[in-house]
Motif scaffolding. Structure first.
Motif, short mmCIF file in Angstrom:
data_model
loop_
_atom_site.label_atom_id
_atom_site.label_comp_id
_atom_site.label_asym_id
_atom_site.label_seq_id
_atom_site.Cartn_x
_atom_site.Cartn_y
_atom_site.Cartn_z
N VAL A 1 0.84 -1.19 0.00
CA VAL A 1 0.00 0.00 0.00
C VAL A 1 0.88 1.25 0.00
N ILE A 2 0.50 2.23 -0.82
CA ILE A 2 1.26 3.47 -0.89
C ILE A 2 0.89 4.34 0.30
N ARG A 3 1.81 4.41 1.26
CA ARG A 3 1.53 5.14 2.50
C ARG A 3 1.95 6.61 2.41
N ASP A 4 2.99 6.88 1.66
CA ASP A 4 3.46 8.27 1.50
C ASP A 4 3.17 8.72 0.08
N PRO A 5 2.05 9.40 -0.12
CA PRO A 5 1.68 9.80 -1.48
C PRO A 5 2.67 10.82 -2.05
N LEU A 6 2.78 10.81 -3.37
CA LEU A 6 3.66 11.75 -4.05
C LEU A 6 3.04 13.14 -4.04
N PRO A 7 3.85 14.18 -4.13
CA PRO A 7 3.30 15.54 -4.21
C PRO A 7 2.37 15.69 -5.41
N ARG A 8 1.22 16.30 -5.17
CA ARG A 8 0.22 16.42 -6.24
C ARG A 8 0.66 17.35 -7.35
N THR A 9 1.65 18.21 -7.08
CA THR A 9 2.05 19.19 -8.09
C THR A 9 3.04 18.61 -9.10
N TRP A 10 3.49 17.38 -8.89
CA TRP A 10 4.48 16.79 -9.80
C TRP A 10 3.88 16.58 -11.19
N GLN A 11 4.68 16.94 -12.19
CA GLN A 11 4.34 16.64 -13.58
C GLN A 11 5.58 16.06 -14.24
N ALA A 12 5.47 14.79 -14.66
CA ALA A 12 6.63 14.06 -15.17
C ALA A 12 6.60 13.99 -16.69
N THR A 13 7.79 14.05 -17.27
CA THR A 13 7.93 13.88 -18.72
C THR A 13 8.40 12.47 -19.06
N ASN A 14 8.99 11.78 -18.09
CA ASN A 14 9.51 10.44 -18.33
C ASN A 14 9.43 9.65 -17.03
N VAL A 15 8.82 8.48 -17.08
CA VAL A 15 8.66 7.64 -15.90
C VAL A 15 9.16 6.23 -16.24
N HIS A 16 10.01 5.70 -15.39
CA HIS A 16 10.58 4.36 -15.62
C HIS A 16 10.28 3.49 -14.40
N PHE A 17 9.40 2.49 -14.59
CA PHE A 17 9.07 1.53 -13.54
C PHE A 17 10.00 0.32 -13.66
N THR A 18 10.54 -0.10 -12.54
CA THR A 18 11.40 -1.30 -12.50
C THR A 18 10.77 -2.31 -11.55
N ILE A 19 10.56 -3.52 -12.04
CA ILE A 19 9.95 -4.59 -11.25
C ILE A 19 11.04 -5.39 -10.56
N HIS A 20 10.92 -5.54 -9.25
CA HIS A 20 11.80 -6.41 -8.47
C HIS A 20 10.93 -7.58 -8.00
N LYS A 21 11.06 -8.72 -8.67
CA LYS A 21 10.11 -9.82 -8.47
C LYS A 21 10.28 -10.50 -7.11
#
Length: 429
Positions: free
Chosen positions: A114-134
């Motif tokens: 569960v995401i307990r610490d939400p990200l700042p609502r003002t963030w606007q990203a141009t590039n997002v890279h998700f990495t899976i750690h299985k």
């Protein structure tokens, strides 16, 4: 030779034009992509990464790629990815994300649940890279059963792991808490369908090794007595009648299951539907049980309330544009003024749907008075023409091209036509 050379020259010109069109389209697409935010996924294998990225497309608006990625999108995407890898058996998996913001800064976050610490609502990203750690894959190392008498252990094990696999890989024995509950419920339902009305399945002594992913579990099965339907008494109540007009007792030795009761109720309803009693209701009441040692004998009362006879008013159609009304009327095979049989009305809807020219066919009733109802078929017409290009290369025909043209609902009568034209350097068809 001259016609042949002309054919080759025209083919080359056509190929050059096609290649030029492709290059122009790619350049236009590349320019449009430079102004859109990018999402990358890695760590789950080539095919796994592509499938996960395709899953995240449901967060985007249809036909529109965002210029920036919001914090809400990043958090929702992380939850979807975590849910997917947990479903696949990686219960200790995590997702880390690198975020390039429009301000030029770079941020990083990691989640394991569960995401307990939400990200700042003002963030606007141009590039997002998700990495899976299985992490480790959790799998059944041992599943033991107790209390089975009606099923073999192999049949029961099939609900929890794939017993038909030639090689017992861990991927065929994936464990998740949800999968364990679902397997236990399915085994319990199977026993109940075989007549063990009070059968229960409980999973206990679940031991998990968080390092290797090995899981062992004990499955306790309590079957109870097998139930049979010995007698069922039919009582039919027609309109304005306080006492049963028809009483009949049927003796049977059918295995008692909820499905058997549902089928018997439908059989009774169909009998009175054909007579126009469209509001027939059936209530099943348990009359008693006989203890027969290892089995139980059940006795039921089927109380049938027919209601008043209903007749067909107008047969209406709505939504058709190009389809002939006369063809639709013949297709449903109903006549105004006849007794209303809901089964026959539903069969008419099914015959309309089978034409293949409607995207949807819905059925509705409109009450005119206590004894008359209009029948309304609401349809949505599908596309009339399907056109597709053909292109290929063969050792004999060499370059060949053509088209397929399918036409539906020809002249509004539900017919179909198909045209295929193919031209190659060797032949025409």
């Amino acid at each position: 030779m001259i016609p042949h050379l002309r054919a080759i020259r025209s083919t080359r010109i056509g190929l050059c034009t096609f290649l030029l069109f492709c290059v122009t389209s790619l350049q236009t697409l590349a320019k449009s992509e430079t102004n859109t935010a990018k999402v990358r996924i890695s760590g789950y294998g080539v095919l796994g990464d592509l499938q996960l990225k395709k899953t995240l497309k449901m967060l985007e608006q249809a036909g529109k790629k965002p210029e920036f990625i919001s914090a809400n999108y990043i958090e929702d995407a992380a939850l979807i990815l975590l849910s997917r890898i947990n479903h696949d058996g990686f219960l200790k998996g995590s997702v880390s994300v690198e975020i390039n913001l429009n301000t030029g800064s770079r941020q990083r976050a990691e989640w394991t649940g569960v995401i307990r610490d939400p990200l700042p609502r003002t963030w606007q990203a141009t590039n997002v890279h998700f990495t899976i750690h299985k992490g480790p894959l959790f799998y059944y190392e041992k599943v033991s059963f107790s209390g089975l008498t009606n099923l073999t252990e192999k049949e029961a094990r099939h609900f929890f792991v794939e017993t038909d696999a030639l090689i017992p890989l861990r991927k065929t024995r994936i464990y998740t808490p949800q999968q364990l509950r679902r397997a236990a419920d399915n085994l319990e339902e199977t026993l109940q369908r075989r007549g063990f009305e009070h059968a229960t399945v409980t999973a206990t002594n679940i031991v998990r090794d968080d390092v290797t992913g090995a899981v062992s579990a004990d499955i306790i099965v309590t079957e109870g007595k097998k139930a049979y339907v010995r007698t069922i008494e039919n009582e039919v109540f027609y309109p304005d009648s306080k006492d049963a007009s028809e009483v009949a007792t049927i003796k049977t030795n059918a295995v008692y299951t909820r499905l058997w009761i549902q089928d018997y109720v439908q059989q009774l309803k169909k009998r009175f539907y054909t007579q126009g009693y469209a509001d027939t209701k059936v209530q099943i009441i348990e009359k008693g049980r006989d203890n027969e040692g290892a089995t139980e004998g059940l006795h039921f009362i089927a109380k049938v309330t027919t209601g008043k006879p209903i007749y067909i008013g107008n047969i209406l159609f709505e939504g058709q544009k190009d389809t002939k009304l006369s063809m639709m009327q013949r297709r449903v095979r109903l006549t105004e003024g006849d007794p209303l049989d809901p089964v026959a009305v539903e069969q008419g809807r099914y015959r309309l749907a089978r034409l293949g020219i409607f995207d949807s066919v819905e059925l509705d009733y409109k009450a005119i008075d206590e004894e008359t109802r209009d029948i309304l078929y609401r349809v949505k017409e599908g596309k009339h023409i399907d056109f597709s290009l053909l292109f290929g290369y063969g050792s004999y025909d060499q370059v060949r091209g053509g088209f397929d043209l399918d036409q539906y609902n020809v002249f509004g009568r539900g017919h179909q036509s198909h045209l295929r034209a193919v031209q190659s350097l060797k032949s025409s068809s």
